[in-house]
Motif scaffolding. Structure first.
Motif, short mmCIF file in Angstrom:
data_model
loop_
_atom_site.label_atom_id
_atom_site.label_comp_id
_atom_site.label_asym_id
_atom_site.label_seq_id
_atom_site.Cartn_x
_atom_site.Cartn_y
_atom_site.Cartn_z
N ALA A 24 0.84 -1.21 0.00
CA ALA A 24 0.00 0.00 0.00
C ALA A 24 0.87 1.25 0.00
N ALA A 25 1.92 1.27 0.78
CA ALA A 25 2.85 2.39 0.82
C ALA A 25 4.07 1.97 1.62
N SER A 26 5.19 2.55 1.30
CA SER A 26 6.38 2.25 2.07
C SER A 26 6.44 3.17 3.27
N SER A 27 7.18 2.78 4.28
CA SER A 27 7.31 3.62 5.46
C SER A 27 8.06 4.90 5.13
N GLU A 28 8.84 4.92 4.10
CA GLU A 28 9.55 6.12 3.69
C GLU A 28 8.63 7.10 2.97
N ALA A 29 7.61 6.59 2.30
CA ALA A 29 6.73 7.44 1.51
C ALA A 29 5.76 8.24 2.38
N VAL A 30 5.32 7.67 3.49
CA VAL A 30 4.31 8.32 4.33
C VAL A 30 4.82 8.38 5.76
N VAL A 31 5.23 9.57 6.18
CA VAL A 31 5.65 9.77 7.55
C VAL A 31 4.97 11.03 8.06
N PRO A 32 3.70 10.90 8.49
CA PRO A 32 3.00 12.09 8.95
C PRO A 32 3.54 12.57 10.29
N LEU A 33 3.54 13.85 10.47
CA LEU A 33 3.92 14.44 11.73
C LEU A 33 2.66 14.54 12.56
N ALA A 34 2.66 13.91 13.72
CA ALA A 34 1.48 13.92 14.57
C ALA A 34 1.23 15.34 15.06
N VAL A 35 0.06 15.87 14.78
CA VAL A 35 -0.33 17.21 15.21
C VAL A 35 -1.46 17.05 16.20
N ASN A 36 -1.29 17.69 17.35
CA ASN A 36 -2.33 17.65 18.37
C ASN A 36 -2.43 19.03 19.00
N ASN A 37 -3.37 19.83 18.50
CA ASN A 37 -3.55 21.18 19.01
C ASN A 37 -4.42 21.22 20.26
N LEU A 38 -4.96 20.09 20.70
CA LEU A 38 -5.82 20.02 21.87
C LEU A 38 -6.90 21.10 21.84
N GLY A 39 -7.50 21.27 20.69
CA GLY A 39 -8.62 22.20 20.57
C GLY A 39 -8.25 23.64 20.27
N LEU A 40 -6.96 23.95 20.19
CA LEU A 40 -6.56 25.32 19.88
C LEU A 40 -6.78 25.62 18.41
N ILE A 80 -6.65 15.56 37.73
CA ILE A 80 -5.37 15.32 37.05
C ILE A 80 -5.43 13.86 36.61
N ASP A 81 -6.05 13.63 35.45
CA ASP A 81 -6.33 12.26 35.03
C ASP A 81 -5.68 11.87 33.69
N GLY A 82 -4.99 12.80 33.06
CA GLY A 82 -4.33 12.48 31.79
C GLY A 82 -5.26 12.43 30.60
N ILE A 83 -6.50 12.85 30.78
CA ILE A 83 -7.47 12.87 29.69
C ILE A 83 -7.74 14.33 29.31
N ALA A 84 -7.48 14.67 28.07
CA ALA A 84 -7.65 16.05 27.61
C ALA A 84 -9.11 16.30 27.25
N GLY A 85 -9.95 16.36 28.25
CA GLY A 85 -11.37 16.61 28.05
C GLY A 85 -11.67 18.08 27.86
N SER A 86 -12.93 18.43 27.94
CA SER A 86 -13.36 19.80 27.66
C SER A 86 -12.77 20.81 28.64
N GLY A 87 -12.66 20.45 29.92
CA GLY A 87 -12.08 21.37 30.90
C GLY A 87 -10.61 21.64 30.63
N THR A 88 -9.87 20.58 30.27
CA THR A 88 -8.45 20.73 29.93
C THR A 88 -8.30 21.61 28.70
N ARG A 89 -9.11 21.35 27.70
CA ARG A 89 -9.04 22.11 26.45
C ARG A 89 -9.40 23.58 26.67
N ALA A 90 -10.40 23.84 27.50
CA ALA A 90 -10.79 25.23 27.77
C ALA A 90 -9.66 25.98 28.49
N ALA A 91 -9.03 25.33 29.48
CA ALA A 91 -7.92 25.96 30.20
C ALA A 91 -6.72 26.14 29.27
N PHE A 92 -6.50 25.19 28.36
CA PHE A 92 -5.39 25.30 27.42
C PHE A 92 -5.61 26.49 26.48
#
Length: 149
Positions: free
Chosen positions: A41-57, A131-143
């Motif tokens: 389907a694709a080689s590991s060299e052809a597709v190397v996405p950069l993980a983007v996580n803006n946490l709602g920003l 402090i649970d390690g889950i980026a829920g709505s409260g975490t995202r709002a504070a971020f």
């Protein structure tokens, strides 16, 4: 191969396989059966996405965070509004120094990174949740408050 390159390669290959499997699952049996088994389907060299996580920003808010990371925490990437691996590595350096992050500086936004971020947001940006390690709505709002601050 460095661990983060290996992780990105594994994530890339897993994503490609998942996309391919989903595409075939929706196709008719004759289509799925006719696909050549020998083609990759694709080689590991052809597709190397950069993980983007803006946490709602928004992109504008993420750019503010990147400017702050560049000024104080050694971020050297582009100010592009995409909190990717390099942005999160810089953030992890800050979280390790002051907010109890104990993991590797790998740019992966896992539960350890989110817990440390929650401690920072609780101390300074009005986060009132667990402090649970889950980026829920409260975490995202504070971020968002952090980014706008």
């Amino acid at each position: 191969m460095r661990p983060n390159v290996l992780t990105r390669t594994l994530v890339s290959v897993t994503a490609v396989v998942g996309i391919a499997a989903g595409s075939l699952a929706g196709a008719g049996a004759s289509f799925a059966a006719s696909a050549p088994a020998s083609k990759s389907a694709a080689s590991s060299e052809a597709v190397v996405p950069l993980a983007v996580n803006n946490l709602g920003l928004s992109s504008a808010q993420a750019k503010k965070v990147q400017r702050w990371l560049k000024k104080y925490w050694g971020y050297t990437g582009a100010i592009d509004g995409k909190l990717g691996t390099n942005s999160w590595k810089a953030f992890q350096r800050e979280l390790k120094r002051a907010y109890g992050y104990t993991g590797k500086i790998d740019g992966i936004v896992g539960s350890g990174t989110v817990k440390a971020l929650q401690r920072q947001l609780k101390a300074n940006w009005g986060y009132t949740g667990k402090i649970d390690g889950i980026a829920g709505s409260g975490t995202r709002a504070a971020f968002k408050r952090f980014a706008d601050g």
